[in-house]
Write a protein that holds these residues in place. Structure first.
Motif, PDB file in Angstrom:
ATOM      1  N   THR A   1       0.828  -1.204   0.000  1.00  0.00           N
ATOM      2  CA  THR A   1       0.000   0.000   0.000  1.00  0.00           C
ATOM      3  C   THR A   1       0.864   1.257   0.000  1.00  0.00           C
ATOM      4  O   THR A   1       0.552   2.237  -0.685  1.00  0.00           O
ATOM      5  N   GLN A   2       1.965   1.237   0.749  1.00  0.00           N
ATOM      6  CA  GLN A   2       2.887   2.362   0.710  1.00  0.00           C
ATOM      7  C   GLN A   2       3.438   2.571  -0.705  1.00  0.00           C
ATOM      8  O   GLN A   2       3.537   3.712  -1.177  1.00  0.00           O
ATOM      9  N   ASP A   3       3.785   1.488  -1.363  1.00  0.00           N
ATOM     10  CA  ASP A   3       4.299   1.599  -2.728  1.00  0.00           C
ATOM     11  C   ASP A   3       3.265   2.241  -3.659  1.00  0.00           C
ATOM     12  O   ASP A   3       3.589   3.096  -4.489  1.00  0.00           O
ATOM     13  N   PHE A   4       1.993   1.817  -3.517  1.00  0.00           N
ATOM     14  CA  PHE A   4       0.938   2.351  -4.378  1.00  0.00           C
ATOM     15  C   PHE A   4       0.780   3.856  -4.189  1.00  0.00           C
ATOM     16  O   PHE A   4       0.800   4.629  -5.165  1.00  0.00           O
ATOM     17  N   TYR A   5       0.624   4.304  -2.931  1.00  0.00           N
ATOM     18  CA  TYR A   5       0.364   5.722  -2.703  1.00  0.00           C
ATOM     19  C   TYR A   5       1.620   6.582  -2.906  1.00  0.00           C
ATOM     20  O   TYR A   5       1.505   7.768  -3.263  1.00  0.00           O
ATOM     21  N   HIS A   6       2.796   5.994  -2.721  1.00  0.00           N
ATOM     22  CA  HIS A   6       4.015   6.730  -3.049  1.00  0.00           C
ATOM     23  C   HIS A   6       4.066   6.995  -4.552  1.00  0.00           C
ATOM     24  O   HIS A   6       4.381   8.110  -5.004  1.00  0.00           O
ATOM     25  N   SER A   7       3.718   5.966  -5.345  1.00  0.00           N
ATOM     26  CA  SER A   7       3.738   6.123  -6.804  1.00  0.00           C
ATOM     27  C   SER A   7       2.631   7.056  -7.281  1.00  0.00           C
ATOM     28  O   SER A   7       2.825   7.808  -8.243  1.00  0.00           O
ATOM     29  N   LEU A   8       1.472   7.024  -6.611  1.00  0.00           N
ATOM     30  CA  LEU A   8       0.333   7.825  -7.055  1.00  0.00           C
ATOM     31  C   LEU A   8       0.451   9.282  -6.630  1.00  0.00           C
ATOM     32  O   LEU A   8       0.271  10.202  -7.447  1.00  0.00           O
ATOM     33  N   PHE A   9       0.733   9.521  -5.342  1.00  0.00           N
ATOM     34  CA  PHE A   9       0.733  10.879  -4.794  1.00  0.00           C
ATOM     35  C   PHE A   9       2.118  11.411  -4.438  1.00  0.00           C
ATOM     36  O   PHE A   9       2.247  12.583  -4.088  1.00  0.00           O
ATOM     37  N   GLY A  10       3.133  10.538  -4.472  1.00  0.00           N
ATOM     38  CA  GLY A  10       4.456  10.972  -4.059  1.00  0.00           C
ATOM     39  C   GLY A  10       4.661  10.978  -2.555  1.00  0.00           C
ATOM     40  O   GLY A  10       5.612  11.586  -2.050  1.00  0.00           O
ATOM     41  N   TRP A  11       3.776  10.299  -1.812  1.00  0.00           N
ATOM     42  CA  TRP A  11       3.896  10.290  -0.358  1.00  0.00           C
ATOM     43  C   TRP A  11       5.201   9.644   0.090  1.00  0.00           C
ATOM     44  O   TRP A  11       5.639   8.631  -0.463  1.00  0.00           O
ATOM     45  N   GLU A  12       5.800  10.209   1.140  1.00  0.00           N
ATOM     46  CA  GLU A  12       6.869   9.567   1.906  1.00  0.00           C
ATOM     47  C   GLU A  12       6.264   9.116   3.225  1.00  0.00           C
ATOM     48  O   GLU A  12       5.134   9.519   3.569  1.00  0.00           O
ATOM     49  N   PHE A  13       6.986   8.303   3.992  1.00  0.00           N
ATOM     50  CA  PHE A  13       6.385   7.720   5.191  1.00  0.00           C
ATOM     51  C   PHE A  13       7.335   7.787   6.381  1.00  0.00           C
ATOM     52  O   PHE A  13       8.546   7.592   6.240  1.00  0.00           O
ATOM     53  N   THR A  14       6.761   8.090   7.549  1.00  0.00           N
ATOM     54  CA  THR A  14       7.507   8.110   8.802  1.00  0.00           C
ATOM     55  C   THR A  14       6.769   7.252   9.825  1.00  0.00           C
ATOM     56  O   THR A  14       5.542   7.121   9.753  1.00  0.00           O
ATOM     57  N   PRO A  15       7.462   6.658  10.808  1.00  0.00           N
ATOM     58  CA  PRO A  15       6.790   5.822  11.811  1.00  0.00           C
ATOM     59  C   PRO A  15       5.811   6.639  12.645  1.00  0.00           C
ATOM     60  O   PRO A  15       6.041   7.817  12.931  1.00  0.00           O
TER      61      PRO A  15
ATOM     62  N   VAL B   1       2.203   3.896  10.030  1.00  0.00           N
ATOM     63  CA  VAL B   1       3.074   4.941   9.482  1.00  0.00           C
ATOM     64  C   VAL B   1       2.234   6.153   9.131  1.00  0.00           C
ATOM     65  O   VAL B   1       1.032   6.043   8.860  1.00  0.00           O
ATOM     66  N   ARG B   2       2.883   7.308   9.136  1.00  0.00           N
ATOM     67  CA  ARG B   2       2.243   8.531   8.677  1.00  0.00           C
ATOM     68  C   ARG B   2       2.738   8.851   7.268  1.00  0.00           C
ATOM     69  O   ARG B   2       3.936   8.811   7.002  1.00  0.00           O
ATOM     70  N   ALA B   3       1.792   9.152   6.385  1.00  0.00           N
ATOM     71  CA  ALA B   3       2.141   9.616   5.057  1.00  0.00           C
ATOM     72  C   ALA B   3       2.460  11.100   5.129  1.00  0.00           C
ATOM     73  O   ALA B   3       1.728  11.876   5.744  1.00  0.00           O
ATOM     74  N   VAL B   4       3.544  11.499   4.490  1.00  0.00           N
ATOM     75  CA  VAL B   4       4.014  12.882   4.527  1.00  0.00           C
ATOM     76  C   VAL B   4       4.066  13.421   3.102  1.00  0.00           C
ATOM     77  O   VAL B   4       4.595  12.771   2.191  1.00  0.00           O
ATOM     78  N   GLN B   5       3.501  14.616   2.936  1.00  0.00           N
ATOM     79  CA  GLN B   5       3.495  15.281   1.622  1.00  0.00           C
ATOM     80  C   GLN B   5       3.928  16.722   1.839  1.00  0.00           C
ATOM     81  O   GLN B   5       3.321  17.448   2.638  1.00  0.00           O
ATOM     82  N   GLY B   6       4.972  17.138   1.146  1.00  0.00           N
ATOM     83  CA  GLY B   6       5.446  18.505   1.302  1.00  0.00           C
ATOM     84  C   GLY B   6       5.907  18.823   2.705  1.00  0.00           C
ATOM     85  O   GLY B   6       5.767  19.957   3.164  1.00  0.00           O
ATOM     86  N   GLY B   7       6.427  17.829   3.408  1.00  0.00           N
ATOM     87  CA  GLY B   7       6.953  18.043   4.751  1.00  0.00           C
ATOM     88  C   GLY B   7       5.938  17.991   5.871  1.00  0.00           C
ATOM     89  O   GLY B   7       6.291  18.198   7.032  1.00  0.00           O
ATOM     90  N   ARG B   8       4.645  17.706   5.554  1.00  0.00           N
ATOM     91  CA  ARG B   8       3.636  17.666   6.611  1.00  0.00           C
ATOM     92  C   ARG B   8       2.844  16.371   6.515  1.00  0.00           C
ATOM     93  O   ARG B   8       2.583  15.846   5.430  1.00  0.00           O
ATOM     94  N   PRO B   9       2.460  15.801   7.681  1.00  0.00           N
ATOM     95  CA  PRO B   9       1.672  14.564   7.651  1.00  0.00           C
ATOM     96  C   PRO B   9       0.284  14.801   7.083  1.00  0.00           C
ATOM     97  O   PRO B   9      -0.368  15.808   7.387  1.00  0.00           O
ATOM     98  N   VAL B  10      -0.168  13.876   6.220  1.00  0.00           N
ATOM     99  CA  VAL B  10      -1.466  14.055   5.565  1.00  0.00           C
ATOM    100  C   VAL B  10      -2.413  12.879   5.787  1.00  0.00           C
ATOM    101  O   VAL B  10      -3.619  13.006   5.578  1.00  0.00           O
TER     102      VAL B  10
END
Length: 257
Positions: free
Chosen positions: A26-40, A49-58
């Motif tokens: 699922t992380q791979d899918f949303y990283h490819s789709l939205f560019g999300w990065e992930f932090t614990p 994990v928290r998805a991070v976009q533009g430096g902020r959790p989303v």
């Protein structure tokens, strides 16, 4: 310019999360789709994990235990100043509380509940101030409850969170926009028999994108499915899709102005 940090008005959608069977895929899918990065994130209930976009959790992603074969769906969280008090109100108004209230590390206090029609939602009491939503691509920008008949369930949400409902010009038939302090924050959409029989009412998360048609194409290339083809309306251009595990969400490019 620095984003303003505010305490969200109780009842305002403030977070969205997804419990899945394969967290890595699922992380791979949303990283490819939205560019999300992930932090614990908090681990009380398992891998998270928290998805991070533009430096902020989303958004948040967590993994279901292998023995739990549950349907996968995005969960909308509504803000509260006191999660324990909100839990009491939910029960008193005919809803159920399935998990919590419980502490999420030092970030806040949370619970998972269902309204009288069975739609699952979360409640989040944050311990710190958070940045306002920016509407940037890949971030949640709207939340909508899809239900068969919205009149009764609207009373529940009005009693628990104090929403005022209005029908806005240009909205789809059966849609009520819910307001807090004179500001639209979410909506209830009555869809009748169009709601799939294999599932009950549910909250839908809308994510902002630059190009709806291109995003739909990428969803299918990544193993997802198209649910509702792209269409244009008064609020913008949008489509509804499912990720590879079946979680439905809407992608939207809002109308200018």
């Amino acid at each position: 310019m620095t984003e303003a940090a505010t305490r969200r008005t109780p009842g305002t959608p403030c977070w969205t999360s997804l419990m899945v069977h394969s967290l890595a895929a699922t992380q791979d899918f949303y990283h490819s789709l939205f560019g999300w990065e992930f932090t614990p994130g908090p681990q009380q209930l398992g891998a998270y994990v928290r998805a991070v976009q533009g430096g902020r959790p989303v958004a948040g992603l967590s993994e279901l235990p292998p023995e739990r074969h549950l349907p996968v769906a995005w969960t909308t969280y509504l803000a509260s100043d006191d999660a324990d008090e909100t839990a009491e109100m939910i029960r008193a108004c005919g809803g159920t509380v399935a998990v919590g209230p419980l502490d999420a590390d030092e970030a806040g206090r949370t619970l998972i509940a269902a309204d009288p029609e069975g739609a699952v939602f979360g409640v989040w009491q944050e311990s710190t101030y958070t940045a306002e939503e920016t509407g940037a691509p890949g971030t949640p920008v709207w939340h909508e409850l899809l239900t068969r008949e919205g009149t009764g369930v609207h009373k529940f949400y009005r009693m628990v969170f104090g929403y005022q409902a209005e029908t806005t010009a240009g909205e789809e038939p059966g849609c009520r926009t819910l307001h807090l302090d004179g500001r639209p924050v979410c909506a209830i959409q009555s869809v009748g028999d169009a709601l799939p029989r294999d599932r009950g009412p549910y909250w839908m998360t809308h994510f902002a994108v630059e190009d709806v048609d291109d995003t739909v194409r990428r969803v299918t290339e990544l193993g997802g499915q198209l649910v509702r083809p792209p269409s244009r309306g008064a609020t913008g251009h949008r489509a509804t899709v499912r990720d590879p595990e079946g979680a439905a969400f809407t992608v939207v490019r809002r109308a200018e102005g």
